[in-house]
Design a protein around this motif. Structure first.
Motif, PDB file in Angstrom:
ATOM      1  N   GLY A 201       0.807  -1.214   0.000  1.00 24.54           N
ATOM      2  CA  GLY A 201       0.000   0.000   0.000  1.00 24.54           C
ATOM      3  C   GLY A 201       0.835   1.257   0.000  1.00 24.54           C
ATOM      4  N   TYR A 202       1.947   1.219   0.719  1.00 23.53           N
ATOM      5  CA  TYR A 202       2.839   2.383   0.711  1.00 23.53           C
ATOM      6  C   TYR A 202       3.364   2.643  -0.699  1.00 23.53           C
ATOM      7  N   ALA A 203       3.815   1.603  -1.379  1.00 20.31           N
ATOM      8  CA  ALA A 203       4.323   1.778  -2.742  1.00 20.31           C
ATOM      9  C   ALA A 203       3.218   2.241  -3.683  1.00 20.31           C
ATOM     10  N   ALA A 204       2.008   1.704  -3.502  1.00 26.00           N
ATOM     11  CA  ALA A 204       0.897   2.074  -4.369  1.00 26.00           C
ATOM     12  C   ALA A 204       0.509   3.538  -4.204  1.00 26.00           C
ATOM     13  N   GLY A 205       0.903   4.154  -3.082  1.00 26.76           N
ATOM     14  CA  GLY A 205       0.579   5.552  -2.847  1.00 26.76           C
ATOM     15  C   GLY A 205       1.563   6.519  -3.468  1.00 26.76           C
ATOM     16  N   THR A 206       2.517   6.012  -4.266  1.00 29.37           N
ATOM     17  CA  THR A 206       3.484   6.884  -4.937  1.00 29.37           C
ATOM     18  C   THR A 206       3.358   6.735  -6.445  1.00 29.37           C
ATOM     19  N   SER A 207       3.717   7.791  -7.157  1.00 27.01           N
ATOM     20  CA  SER A 207       3.612   7.721  -8.615  1.00 27.01           C
ATOM     21  C   SER A 207       4.638   6.764  -9.201  1.00 27.01           C
ATOM     22  N   MET A 208       5.764   6.564  -8.488  1.00 24.67           N
ATOM     23  CA  MET A 208       6.790   5.648  -8.981  1.00 24.67           C
ATOM     24  C   MET A 208       6.579   4.221  -8.483  1.00 24.67           C
ATOM     25  N   ARG A 209       5.550   4.030  -7.660  1.00 26.36           N
ATOM     26  CA  ARG A 209       5.190   2.710  -7.125  1.00 26.36           C
ATOM     27  C   ARG A 209       6.391   2.044  -6.443  1.00 26.36           C
ATOM     28  N   THR A 210       7.019   2.806  -5.555  1.00 28.82           N
ATOM     29  CA  THR A 210       8.233   2.285  -4.955  1.00 28.82           C
ATOM     30  C   THR A 210       8.451   2.821  -3.553  1.00 28.82           C
ATOM     31  N   TRP A 211       9.192   2.085  -2.753  1.00 30.18           N
ATOM     32  CA  TRP A 211       9.786   2.585  -1.532  1.00 30.18           C
ATOM     33  C   TRP A 211      11.117   3.238  -1.903  1.00 30.18           C
ATOM     34  N   VAL A 212      11.754   3.876  -0.928  1.00 27.96           N
ATOM     35  CA  VAL A 212      13.076   4.431  -1.169  1.00 27.96           C
ATOM     36  C   VAL A 212      14.060   3.812  -0.187  1.00 27.96           C
ATOM     37  N   THR A 213      15.338   4.037  -0.430  1.00 24.90           N
ATOM     38  CA  THR A 213      16.373   3.493   0.435  1.00 24.90           C
ATOM     39  C   THR A 213      17.024   4.613   1.239  1.00 24.90           C
TER      40      THR A 213
END
Length: 250
Positions: A201-213
């Protein structure tokens, strides 16, 4: 270049410290975690300091001043705080979260400012969060503190700009690592969802569909501490893959 990273012994802070070391900077790291400090590479200036302890912070900056001063401050100390509805949060938990995230940044900036003024230059980088841009359900103390960090940064930029000192805030999104694992577990329990579903869900809430490091965030800190960003101040910069929806859903 001399750099201090608070909460720099692990996670985002350690990635910041490593990023500055790679540029040839002399790096100081403060943290409350003795074990994490002991695991740092030889040659780093590591000190066990609570970012909310003014006496200890004053002593740390006095030591840095004697060693030659400070060019870059990364005020990175923070805690996730409780994951709960506002009516279920205890005041002591609220205060503990706000203290580390906001007062830790304030104390670091308070004692960095005179050193940078004396040098006629400097860069202050505060770690906020996308929760400090959008607000965040079930994370009221964290979001409130991170909004306040942005207000602190804007004020620092105006007060210190005439002295050649810049101030900016980095707003990480969902950063892979142990701290967010705890948040995922608590949110999953609160929402009656699996850990993996909340993570997605966190990834789906971003336009890049990703987490960050942590390294993604550190790269921005290194840039903001460098001469390449010499005319960038008072800015709120998200490193988050572009958050579209601050309430992660599947």
């Amino acid at each position: 270049m001399r750099v201090l990273v608070t909460a720099g012994a692990s996670g985002i802070g350690r990635a910041m410290a490593e990023g500055f070391v790679a540029t040839g900077a002399e790096v100081w790291v403060s943290d409350v975690d003795r074990d994490a400090l002991a695991a740092l590479p030889d040659g780093w200036n590591a000190r066990q300091v609570d970012a909310t302890d003014e006496v200890a912070m004053r002593a740390l900056f006095a030591e840095i001043a004697q060693a030659g001063g400070l060019d870059v401050l990364c005020a990175n100390a923070g805690v996730a705080g409780p994951t709960a509805l506002v009516e279920d949060i205890q005041l002591e938990d609220w205060r503990a979260c706000v203290s580390v995230n906001l007062e830790g940044a304030f104390l670091a900036a308070k004692y960095a400012a005179p050193l940078m003024k004396a040098a006629g230059q400097g860069s202050i980088v505060l770690t906020s969060s996308t929760a400090g841009i959008y607000g965040y359900p079930n994370r009221a103390p964290y979001a409130a503190a991170k909004w306040a960090v942005i207000g602190l940064m804007k004020t620092l930029a105006m007060e210190l700009g005439p002295f050649g000192i810049r101030a900016n805030a980095i707003c990480p999104g969902a950063v892979e690592g142990p701290r967010m694992e705890g948040v995922l577990a608590r949110e999953a329990a609160l929402k009656g969802m699996s850990r993996d579903a909340v993570h997605e869900g966190y990834a789906a809430g971003t336009s890049m569909r990703t987490w960050v490091t942590a390294e993604d965030v550190a790269n921005m800190a290194v840039f903001l501490g460098s001469e390449a960003s010499r005319r960038i101040s008072g800015q709120v910069i998200a490193v988050d893959g572009h958050t579209e929806n601050p309430d992660p859903k599947v």
